[in-house]
Design a protein around this motif. Sequence first.
Motif, mmCIF file in Angstrom:
data_model
loop_
_atom_site.group_PDB
_atom_site.id
_atom_site.type_symbol
_atom_site.label_atom_id
_atom_site.label_comp_id
_atom_site.label_asym_id
_atom_site.label_seq_id
_atom_site.Cartn_x
_atom_site.Cartn_y
_atom_site.Cartn_z
ATOM 1 N N THR A 66 9.210 42.404 12.551
ATOM 2 C CA THR A 66 7.825 42.050 12.208
ATOM 3 C C THR A 66 7.849 40.898 11.217
ATOM 4 O OG1 THR A 66 7.329 44.419 12.387
ATOM 5 C CG2 THR A 66 5.590 43.015 11.504
ATOM 6 N N PRO A 67 8.066 39.665 11.694
ATOM 7 C CA PRO A 67 8.213 38.534 10.774
ATOM 8 C C PRO A 67 6.996 38.284 9.900
ATOM 9 C CG PRO A 67 7.947 37.779 13.043
ATOM 10 C CD PRO A 67 8.161 39.260 13.104
ATOM 11 N N GLU A 68 5.833 38.791 10.337
ATOM 12 C CA GLU A 68 4.613 38.575 9.560
ATOM 13 C C GLU A 68 4.673 39.225 8.182
ATOM 14 O OE1 GLU A 68 3.601 38.800 13.968
ATOM 15 O OE2 GLU A 68 4.756 40.000 12.541
ATOM 16 N N LEU A 69 5.572 40.201 8.009
ATOM 17 C CA LEU A 69 5.677 40.895 6.721
ATOM 18 C C LEU A 69 6.395 40.058 5.662
ATOM 19 C CD1 LEU A 69 6.606 44.563 7.716
ATOM 20 C CD2 LEU A 69 4.499 43.800 6.589
ATOM 21 N N ALA A 70 7.103 39.022 6.061
ATOM 22 C CA ALA A 70 7.829 38.201 5.084
ATOM 23 C C ALA A 70 6.819 37.414 4.247
ATOM 24 C CB ALA A 70 8.782 37.258 5.804
ATOM 25 N N PRO A 71 6.808 37.631 2.932
ATOM 26 C CA PRO A 71 5.783 37.008 2.100
ATOM 27 C C PRO A 71 6.198 35.653 1.530
ATOM 28 C CG PRO A 71 7.027 38.523 0.761
ATOM 29 C CD PRO A 71 7.644 38.563 2.144
ATOM 30 N N THR A 72 5.199 34.931 1.068
ATOM 31 C CA THR A 72 5.417 33.775 0.209
ATOM 32 C C THR A 72 5.172 34.237 -1.219
ATOM 33 O OG1 THR A 72 4.700 32.188 1.890
ATOM 34 C CG2 THR A 72 4.597 31.470 -0.421
ATOM 35 N N LEU A 73 6.199 34.186 -2.056
ATOM 36 C CA LEU A 73 6.050 34.612 -3.447
ATOM 37 C C LEU A 73 5.402 33.481 -4.241
ATOM 38 C CD1 LEU A 73 6.576 36.670 -5.705
ATOM 39 C CD2 LEU A 73 8.846 35.620 -6.008
ATOM 40 N N VAL A 74 4.221 33.755 -4.764
ATOM 41 C CA VAL A 74 3.478 32.774 -5.561
ATOM 42 C C VAL A 74 3.755 33.059 -7.028
ATOM 43 C CG1 VAL A 74 1.204 31.846 -6.116
ATOM 44 C CG2 VAL A 74 1.711 32.608 -3.777
ATOM 45 N N ARG A 75 4.232 32.021 -7.745
ATOM 46 C CA ARG A 75 4.671 32.231 -9.128
ATOM 47 C C ARG A 75 3.784 31.477 -10.121
ATOM 48 N NH1 ARG A 75 9.985 30.265 -10.138
ATOM 49 N NH2 ARG A 75 10.131 31.855 -11.755
ATOM 50 N N HIS A 76 3.643 32.044 -11.296
ATOM 51 C CA HIS A 76 2.841 31.415 -12.345
ATOM 52 C C HIS A 76 3.578 30.265 -13.007
ATOM 53 C CE1 HIS A 76 -0.451 34.463 -12.616
ATOM 54 N NE2 HIS A 76 0.460 35.171 -11.950
ATOM 55 N N ASP A 77 4.887 30.313 -13.001
ATOM 56 C CA ASP A 77 5.673 29.295 -13.699
ATOM 57 C C ASP A 77 6.656 28.619 -12.742
ATOM 58 O OD1 ASP A 77 6.408 27.817 -15.917
ATOM 59 O OD2 ASP A 77 8.004 29.198 -16.494
ATOM 60 N N ALA A 78 6.168 28.271 -11.564
ATOM 61 C CA ALA A 78 7.036 27.632 -10.572
ATOM 62 C C ALA A 78 7.226 26.157 -10.901
ATOM 63 C CB ALA A 78 6.423 27.777 -9.189
ATOM 64 N N HIS A 79 8.399 25.649 -10.567
ATOM 65 C CA HIS A 79 8.712 24.238 -10.784
ATOM 66 C C HIS A 79 9.253 23.636 -9.486
ATOM 67 C CE1 HIS A 79 8.214 24.787 -15.106
ATOM 68 N NE2 HIS A 79 8.958 25.877 -15.008
#
Length: 202
Positions: A66-79
């Motif tokens: 179920t590839p749809e379950l793979a998330p994009t992790l959104v970070r507050h301090d991404a660079h």
Amino acid sequence: MDAVRVALLREVLAGTEWLGATRRFAGALRGSVVSHGGGLLLVGTPEYEPWHLAAHLVDEAAWSGTPELAPTLVRHDAHPCDPAHLAVGLGRLEAARRGETLLVVSPEGPGPAAPLLERVSDARRAGATVLALGPDAGELTAMAHETLAVPTGSELDLDTVQHLVSAAAGENALPTPRSRRHFRDRVSRLAEHLTAPPPARW
């Protein structure tokens, strides 16, 4: 926490509301991303990044087909110099659209701060489905389409609940007809997973 430990935990929790609650929430998560073809955004708070949940969902996406379950992790301090899977910042929430799913994980305490709540609210207005995992209080709970409360002082902590949710999300994938060979391949992969050392932290 591997599959064996999750199974043991479920035995301990038999007869409690946790098994049903985590499976219902996982079903809502899976149903949202699968019905819309993917687009799962996962975000925590500035003090708490759900990177462990992200890793488990990636694993469950692969194991369950179920590839749809793979998330994009959104970070507050991404660079921009961060590895690709850690370089997605809060601006991604502003681009959320209808058909995408936003899972917000918040630890104990007052909940997400106003800037994150504003972005979540904007994503919901744009048509994204919002799910919330954390304390059963505050604005986040009010704006979410589906919530799973982990109140302060409950029997399970937030990390344990995330393990149950990710495992259930993968298990609840709709089965597809498989040949005997495919079945053996899945059993082989499961055996390899159960005997492998724990993954390194991101």
